[in-house]
Write a protein that holds these residues in place. Structure first.
Motif, PDB file in Angstrom:
ATOM      1  N   MET A 110     -11.733  -8.886  11.017  1.00 13.70           N
ATOM      2  CA  MET A 110     -12.117  -8.720   9.619  1.00 13.70           C
ATOM      3  C   MET A 110     -11.310  -9.643   8.714  1.00 13.70           C
ATOM      4  O   MET A 110     -10.092  -9.776   8.867  1.00 13.70           O
ATOM      5  CB  MET A 110     -11.911  -7.273   9.174  1.00 13.70           C
ATOM      6  N   VAL A 111     -12.003 -10.269   7.746  1.00 16.86           N
ATOM      7  CA  VAL A 111     -11.317 -11.039   6.708  1.00 16.86           C
ATOM      8  C   VAL A 111     -11.452 -10.305   5.385  1.00 16.86           C
ATOM      9  O   VAL A 111     -12.409  -9.566   5.162  1.00 16.86           O
ATOM     10  CB  VAL A 111     -11.887 -12.466   6.587  1.00 16.86           C
ATOM     11  N   ASP A 112     -10.467 -10.508   4.508  1.00 17.92           N
ATOM     12  CA  ASP A 112     -10.411  -9.679   3.296  1.00 17.92           C
ATOM     13  C   ASP A 112     -11.319 -10.160   2.181  1.00 17.92           C
ATOM     14  O   ASP A 112     -11.499  -9.463   1.182  1.00 17.92           O
ATOM     15  CB  ASP A 112      -8.971  -9.552   2.791  1.00 17.92           C
ATOM     16  N   ASP A 113     -11.892 -11.345   2.313  1.00 18.31           N
ATOM     17  CA  ASP A 113     -12.815 -11.853   1.309  1.00 18.31           C
ATOM     18  C   ASP A 113     -13.846 -12.723   2.016  1.00 18.31           C
ATOM     19  O   ASP A 113     -13.483 -13.538   2.864  1.00 18.31           O
ATOM     20  CB  ASP A 113     -12.050 -12.664   0.253  1.00 18.31           C
ATOM     21  N   PRO A 114     -15.119 -12.561   1.691  1.00 10.68           N
ATOM     22  CA  PRO A 114     -16.141 -13.290   2.449  1.00 10.68           C
ATOM     23  C   PRO A 114     -16.227 -14.771   2.122  1.00 10.68           C
ATOM     24  O   PRO A 114     -16.770 -15.553   2.918  1.00 10.68           O
ATOM     25  CB  PRO A 114     -17.444 -12.568   2.054  1.00 10.68           C
ATOM     26  N   ILE A 115     -15.722 -15.217   0.970  1.00 13.55           N
ATOM     27  CA  ILE A 115     -15.891 -16.606   0.549  1.00 13.55           C
ATOM     28  C   ILE A 115     -14.560 -17.298   0.246  1.00 13.55           C
ATOM     29  O   ILE A 115     -14.221 -18.328   0.814  1.00 13.55           O
ATOM     30  CB  ILE A 115     -16.797 -16.684  -0.703  1.00 13.55           C
ATOM     31  N   PHE A 116     -13.772 -16.749  -0.661  1.00 16.99           N
ATOM     32  CA  PHE A 116     -12.684 -17.513  -1.283  1.00 16.99           C
ATOM     33  C   PHE A 116     -11.399 -17.580  -0.461  1.00 16.99           C
ATOM     34  O   PHE A 116     -10.632 -18.500  -0.578  1.00 16.99           O
ATOM     35  CB  PHE A 116     -12.387 -16.939  -2.666  1.00 16.99           C
ATOM     36  N   THR A 121      -7.411  -9.473   7.870  1.00 18.03           N
ATOM     37  CA  THR A 121      -6.690  -8.297   7.386  1.00 18.03           C
ATOM     38  C   THR A 121      -5.638  -7.834   8.396  1.00 18.03           C
ATOM     39  O   THR A 121      -4.774  -7.024   8.060  1.00 18.03           O
ATOM     40  CB  THR A 121      -7.652  -7.129   7.103  1.00 18.03           C
ATOM     41  N   GLY A 122      -5.738  -8.300   9.637  1.00 19.91           N
ATOM     42  CA  GLY A 122      -4.698  -8.029  10.624  1.00 19.91           C
ATOM     43  C   GLY A 122      -4.824  -6.722  11.371  1.00 19.91           C
ATOM     44  O   GLY A 122      -4.078  -6.481  12.328  1.00 19.91           O
ATOM     45  N   ASP A 123      -5.756  -5.877  10.963  1.00 17.47           N
ATOM     46  CA  ASP A 123      -5.878  -4.592  11.663  1.00 17.47           C
ATOM     47  C   ASP A 123      -7.334  -4.161  11.862  1.00 17.47           C
ATOM     48  O   ASP A 123      -7.609  -3.021  12.206  1.00 17.47           O
ATOM     49  CB  ASP A 123      -5.113  -3.499  10.911  1.00 17.47           C
ATOM     50  N   ASN A 124      -8.255  -5.095  11.629  1.00 13.46           N
ATOM     51  CA  ASN A 124      -9.699  -4.864  11.774  1.00 13.46           C
ATOM     52  C   ASN A 124     -10.264  -3.849  10.781  1.00 13.46           C
ATOM     53  O   ASN A 124     -11.357  -3.337  10.973  1.00 13.46           O
ATOM     54  CB  ASN A 124     -10.083  -4.467  13.200  1.00 13.46           C
ATOM     55  N   THR A 125      -9.528  -3.544   9.730  1.00 13.60           N
ATOM     56  CA  THR A 125     -10.078  -2.721   8.662  1.00 13.60           C
ATOM     57  C   THR A 125     -10.451  -3.634   7.496  1.00 13.60           C
ATOM     58  O   THR A 125      -9.921  -4.750   7.388  1.00 13.60           O
ATOM     59  CB  THR A 125      -9.074  -1.662   8.192  1.00 13.60           C
ATOM     60  N   PRO A 126     -11.325  -3.175   6.611  1.00 18.40           N
ATOM     61  CA  PRO A 126     -11.931  -1.840   6.597  1.00 18.40           C
ATOM     62  C   PRO A 126     -13.092  -1.725   7.589  1.00 18.40           C
ATOM     63  O   PRO A 126     -13.781  -2.710   7.857  1.00 18.40           O
ATOM     64  CB  PRO A 126     -12.433  -1.713   5.159  1.00 18.40           C
ATOM     65  N   ALA A 127     -13.278  -0.500   8.066  1.00 18.74           N
ATOM     66  CA  ALA A 127     -14.448  -0.218   8.891  1.00 18.74           C
ATOM     67  C   ALA A 127     -15.684  -0.128   7.996  1.00 18.74           C
ATOM     68  O   ALA A 127     -15.582   0.080   6.782  1.00 18.74           O
ATOM     69  CB  ALA A 127     -14.244   1.098   9.636  1.00 18.74           C
ATOM     70  N   VAL A 128     -16.847  -0.314   8.610  1.00 21.29           N
ATOM     71  CA  VAL A 128     -18.122  -0.041   7.922  1.00 21.29           C
ATOM     72  C   VAL A 128     -18.476   1.408   8.259  1.00 21.29           C
ATOM     73  O   VAL A 128     -18.704   1.740   9.430  1.00 21.29           O
ATOM     74  CB  VAL A 128     -19.227  -1.001   8.391  1.00 21.29           C
ATOM     75  N   ILE A 129     -18.484   2.267   7.255  1.00 18.73           N
ATOM     76  CA  ILE A 129     -18.620   3.711   7.492  1.00 18.73           C
ATOM     77  C   ILE A 129     -19.918   4.224   6.882  1.00 18.73           C
ATOM     78  O   ILE A 129     -20.177   4.036   5.688  1.00 18.73           O
ATOM     79  CB  ILE A 129     -17.425   4.469   6.885  1.00 18.73           C
ATOM     80  N   HIS A 130     -20.725   4.863   7.725  1.00 19.68           N
ATOM     81  CA  HIS A 130     -21.955   5.514   7.261  1.00 19.68           C
ATOM     82  C   HIS A 130     -21.775   7.026   7.431  1.00 19.68           C
ATOM     83  O   HIS A 130     -21.594   7.498   8.565  1.00 19.68           O
ATOM     84  CB  HIS A 130     -23.164   5.056   8.080  1.00 19.68           C
TER      85      HIS A 130
END
Length: 281
Positions: A110-116, A121-130
Motif C-alpha cells: 500500500m502507498v499513502d497517496d495514489p498520485i503525489f 505505508t510500511g504495514d499494508n494498511t489501510p485495509a479496504v473494509i466492507h
C-alpha cells in the motif's frame, strides 16, 4: 446484546491475512486438477501442474503462494445484536492487518497517496473494509488479499438496458480477451450486475467469495455462468496466456435490482490464486 471487544478481532484478522496468502482452498485445487485432466495443450497442462505444485509447496513451507500478497480486502458481516466495545472497529481490523503482514513476512504493497507521493505505508494498511449489518449475534470476517495483476484488469461499464443479456456477455468476454495473460490465468471471473456504478463493482468482488463447487442458486444466472465459461475458454488464452483451453476456472455472477434506465455491469478478475479465508467470532 452480545458484547465483542475489539481485542478479539485483531488476532483473528492477523491470522486470516497469513492463512489466506499461504493456503489455497481445496475447491480451487480440485478445479485446477479437473481442468488439467482434460486440457488438450501439453504446455498448458504442464503449467497447471506447476500451479498445483506451487500451491503444495506454499502450504508445506508456509510461504505465500504469490509474491504479490495484495491489498487486504476485508468483508465483515456484523450481527445487529453485537455491540463492539474497547476501541474503534476499523482501527482493530487495520491493526490485525498490520500484525498479520508483519509477522507473516508478507509483502506490503500500500502507498499513502495514489498520485503525489506514493510512499509505502510500511504495514499494508489501510485495509479496504466492507461492513454489512446482518441479523444475529456473530461477527463474520473474510480476508481476501487482492493482487494488482488481476485487479488492474477489472472494469465497470454502464450498459443500456437495450444491450440486454447478449450485451452483458459480450462485455464480460471482451474484458477477459483484452486482459490476455496479464491477470495470470486461469482466472476466476467475478461479475456484478445491477445496483448502480459502485454497487455493481462491490457485487463483482463479493461474487468471488463463492466456493467454486457451489453453484449459483438462481438457475437463470447459473446458465449464463456456464455459457460465459464456455465462451471464455474458447478464446485460447490458456494458463499464463501461453495458449490452451483453460483460460478461466469459473464465472461467478451476483445480481441485484437497478434503475429502469440503467444496466450497470462490473467484471472483477481474480487470478488462479483465489485467496480468501473466513472466521466467525
Amino acid at each position: 446484546m452480545r458484547v465483542v471487544d475489539v481485542s478479539e478481532i485483531i488476532p483473528v484478522v492477523a491470522r486470516l491475512c497469513v492463512e489466506a496468502n499461504i493456503y489455497l482452498d481445496r475447491d480451487v485445487i480440485e478445479s485446477i486438477e479437473e481442468f488439467a485432466s482434460v486440457e488438450e495443450s501439453p504446455l498448458a497442462r504442464e503449467i497447471l501442474e506447476q500451479i498445483l505444485e506451487n500451491a503444495r509447496l506454499a502450504a508445506v513451507e508456509k510461504m505465500p503462494m504469490c509474491q504479490d500478497t495484495g491489498v487486504a480486502v476485508v468483508f465483515v458481516e456484523l450481527g445487529q445484536e453485537v455491540c463492539v466495545v474497547g476501541g474503534d472497529f476499523k482501527d482493530a481490523i487495520n491493526e490485525g492487518v498490520r500484525l498479520g503482514y508483519r509477522e507473516g513476512f508478507l509483502r506490503r504493497s500500500m502507498v499513502d497517496d495514489p498520485i503525489f507521493n506514493r510512499k509505502n505505508t510500511g504495514d499494508n494498511t489501510p485495509a479496504v473494509i466492507h461492513t454489512e449489518l446482518v441479523p444475529g449475534r456473530d461477527v463474520k470476517i473474510t480476508v481476501a488479499p487482492k493482487g494488482a495483476g488481476s485487479e488492474n484488469m477489472s472494469e465497470v461499464r454502464m450498459l443500456r438496458p437495450a444491450d440486454g443479456l447478449e450485451g452483458l456477455m459480450e462485455f464480460v468476454v471482451d474484458r477477459v480477451s483484452r486482459s490476455g495473460g496479464m491477470p495470470c490465468p486461469p482466472v476466476i471471473v467475478g461479475v456484478g450486475v445491477g445496483g448502480d456504478f459502485e454497487q455493481c463493482a462491490y457485487l463483482s468482488k463479493k461474487a468471488l467469495l463463492r466456493p467454486l463447487n457451489v453453484i449459483n442458486p438462481d438457475h437463470r444466472w447459473r446458465s449464463v455462468e456456464d455459457e460465459l465459461l464456455k465462451r471464455i475458454n474458447r478464446l485460447g488464452i490458456g494458463p499464463m496466456g501461453l495458449g490452451g483451453r483453460t483460460t478461466a476456472l469459473a464465472v461467478q455472477i451476483s445480481a441485484m435490482p437497478c434503475h429502469i434506465a440503467s444496466l450497470p455491469v462490473a467484471v472483477n478478475l481474480q487470478c488462479h490464486a483465489q485467496r480468501h479465508k473466513t472466521a466467525v467470532i
